[in-house]
Design a protein around this motif. Structure first.
Motif, short mmCIF file in Angstrom:
data_model
loop_
_atom_site.label_atom_id
_atom_site.label_comp_id
_atom_site.label_asym_id
_atom_site.label_seq_id
_atom_site.Cartn_x
_atom_site.Cartn_y
_atom_site.Cartn_z
N ALA A 84 11.32 -2.91 5.75
CA ALA A 84 10.05 -3.35 6.31
C ALA A 84 8.93 -3.24 5.28
CB ALA A 84 9.72 -2.51 7.54
N PHE A 85 9.05 -2.36 4.29
CA PHE A 85 8.00 -2.20 3.29
C PHE A 85 7.70 -3.51 2.58
CE2 PHE A 85 9.01 2.51 2.90
CZ PHE A 85 7.80 2.92 3.43
N LEU A 91 1.84 -8.76 3.63
CA LEU A 91 0.63 -8.84 4.44
C LEU A 91 -0.60 -8.45 3.64
CD1 LEU A 91 1.88 -7.16 7.77
CD2 LEU A 91 1.75 -9.61 7.23
N SER A 92 -0.49 -7.37 2.85
CA SER A 92 -1.63 -6.89 2.07
C SER A 92 -1.13 -5.92 1.00
CB SER A 92 -2.64 -6.18 2.96
OG SER A 92 -3.63 -5.52 2.19
N PHE A 98 -1.12 2.63 0.24
CA PHE A 98 -1.30 3.57 1.34
C PHE A 98 -0.05 4.43 1.53
CE2 PHE A 98 -0.57 4.41 5.91
CZ PHE A 98 -1.67 5.21 6.19
N PHE A 99 1.12 3.78 1.60
CA PHE A 99 2.34 4.54 1.85
C PHE A 99 2.74 5.38 0.64
CE2 PHE A 99 2.96 1.07 5.05
CZ PHE A 99 2.92 1.89 6.16
N LEU A 100 2.52 4.88 -0.56
CA LEU A 100 2.80 5.69 -1.74
C LEU A 100 1.92 6.94 -1.77
CD1 LEU A 100 3.23 2.93 -4.47
CD2 LEU A 100 4.96 4.60 -3.79
N SER A 101 0.68 6.82 -1.32
CA SER A 101 -0.22 7.98 -1.29
C SER A 101 0.29 9.04 -0.32
CB SER A 101 -1.63 7.53 -0.89
OG SER A 101 -2.15 6.60 -1.81
N ALA A 423 1.32 5.49 12.86
CA ALA A 423 0.20 4.74 13.44
C ALA A 423 -0.04 3.45 12.67
CB ALA A 423 -1.07 5.60 13.41
N ALA A 424 0.31 3.44 11.37
CA ALA A 424 0.13 2.25 10.54
C ALA A 424 1.32 1.30 10.65
CB ALA A 424 -0.10 2.65 9.09
N TYR A 425 2.54 1.82 10.50
CA TYR A 425 3.67 0.89 10.36
C TYR A 425 4.28 0.43 11.67
CZ TYR A 425 7.45 4.44 10.88
OH TYR A 425 8.33 5.40 11.34
#
Length: 475
Positions: A84-85, A91-92, A98-101, A423-425
């Motif tokens: 899914a990544f 998308l952006s 964000f996910f790497l952080s 909450a994001a994915y």
């Protein structure tokens, strides 16, 4: 680093499913191994020992919601062969960063490795065995690395090891349950499951910790996204067209292995998709939901029967040892050793799944999205990251041990970060499945409703957490 242009999905027919359900099993069992060492062994038994059965409903609901999320993660993987990544990155460009952080912060919270190391020390040397926590965390990391980089196919080694440990856990817990529990205790547990909506909080168990425990009922956080990698390496659906991850000590691996396919919406391809997706639904329901819930409640049952009546809440740094020591009073010395073995198996299964799945996520995000990383062979990048991230985890354990931060703190902080990730994915997984898959492969009304409930739950918790922290700062 400069972003890399992500190629579009290629066009290809779905492979034909030729194997039976039981010959394809494995990905769901690995997900149990991921889940079992955090919420199942650590967080929810600790909560049960502290508050009794009244909040068991939240554990049951957490796993049930995550089952629907895993089905949608599996839908994308079966239909495209991608994680899914990669869909999120289209998308952006914000999302890879964000996910790497979040993943970078998580590297410094190796709760599973630290707890597993302490349990191994307890098994062989007792409560006051030699060596600090960071040393035993390093031992666990080295064992996990040896397993991962043993055979040619990394997934095969991970699957076999975790399936064996899950069997040890389930059999051992059944022995414990039948030895110390009664039907009245089962009734109390059922009452807690039906006590929907009841939440008990105090100064130590805050709402943020409740949120973290709810997230870690199941794989939790980014762990649910591991499912796509294991489906792919098991050659499920379009994953059969994606090269499996090969041990870099055996051979290098080139090519755009992260880029998947989109099948033409012919009647035959849609029939094949439904056949593959039926496996994902059964795998998620049987293993991730039913089997995972069963093992989680066996752990909680032990805490309910042995700890809660005596008012004993295990010490934060010695959870497995304290439970084992108390069982010794009921079952004898064998009970102590039995639970230590169960605890080690549960924690190490999470260490192994977390090492493999977590490293795959780093490789996926870096290799797919950045030109500088794409120059390296994917499996060579996997090797460097697996070793480097393990070393950072050991270093972090040394640092936090010095400042007396416990393993339980690691779990709760990791779980809260995982809640922000979900909450994001979770809504994005639903979006890409509705937006980019052929019409006949998109989620149905029931799936849309259940995943939307999950998304609303995680978003609400995340907003509440941020808002409460801001109010504390401003007060």
């Amino acid at each position: 680093m400069k972003f890399r242009e992500i190629p579009d999905l290629k066009s290809a027919d779905l492979p034909l499913r030729e194997k039976s359900f039981w010959r394809m099993t494995g990905p769901g069992a690995v997900m149990i191994g991921m889940a079992i060492g955090s919420g199942e062994l650590i967080l929810w038994p600790w909560i049960t020992a502290r508050f009794g059965p009244d909040m068991m409903w939240a554990a049951a609901l957490g796993v049930f919601l995550q089952m629907w999320i895993n089905i949608e993660i599996g839908r994308w993987a079966v239909a495209t062969g991608e994680s899914a990544f990669t869909g999120f990155a289209r998308l952006s460009r914000f999302w890879p960063v964000f996910f790497l952080s979040l993943m970078f912060i998580g590297v410094f919270l190796p709760g599973w490795g630290r707890a597993a190391g302490v349990a191994i020390k307890n098994l062989f040397f007792g409560e006051n065995g030699p060596g600090p926590d960071w040393f035993w965390t390093a031992v666990v990391a080295l064992i996990a690395l040896a397993i991962v980089f043993g055979p040619r196919r990394i997934y095969a080694s991970v699957e076999r090891s975790i399936v064996f440990m899950v069997l040890v856990i389930v059999i051992g817990l059944l022995v414990v349950a039948f030895s110390v529990g009664t039907l009245a205790d089962v009734g109390d547990m059922v009452g807690g499951i039906l006590n929907f909506g009841h939440i008990e909080l105090d100064e130590e168990f805050t709402f943020n910790r409740f949120f973290g425990a709810f997230v870690f009922a199941g794989a939790g956080g980014l762990g649910n996204l591991f499912y796509a990698y294991y489906l792919r390496d098991k050659n499920i659906g379009m994953g059969g067209r994606i090269p499996v991850l090969i041990n870099p000590l055996r051979e290098a691996q080139r090519g755009d292995s992260e880029i998947g396919y989109r099948f033409p919406a012919t009647a035959e391809n849609l029939r094949r998709f439904r056949d593959w997706h039926r496996f994902v639904v059964l795998d998620s329901a049987i293993f991730f939901w039913i089997a995972n819930t069963f093992t989680m409640f066996l752990f909680m049952f032990g805490a309910l029967v042995v700890l809660y009546p005596q008012g004993i809440v295990p010490a934060e740094g010695q959870l497995v040892w304290d439970l084992a020591l108390i069982l010794e009073g009921t079952m004898g010395t064998g009970g102590r050793y039995l639970f230590l073995v169960i605890g080690i198996a549960a924690l190490f299964s999470s260490v192994l799944a977390g090492l493999d799945g977590g490293t795959r996520q780093w490789v996926d995000l870096l290799h797919t999205n950045f030109n500088a990383m794409h120059r390296f062979a994917a499996n060579r990048l996997y090797f460097g990251l697996a070793v480097g991230l393990s070393a950072l985890g050991v270093l972090a354990t040394w640092f936090f041990e010095t400042f007396e931060v416990t393993a339980l703190d690691f779990f709760f902080i990791s779980a809260m970060l995982g809640g922000f990730a979900m909450a994001a994915y979770v809504p994005m997984v639903l979006y890409i499945n509705l937006r980019h898959l052929p019409e006949g492969a998109r989620p149905g009304p029931v799936n849309i409703v259940m995943v939307s409930i999950g998304a609303a739950t995680y978003i609400s918790f995340a907003v509440y957490t941020v808002g409460s922290k801001l109010l504390e700062i401003l007060a």
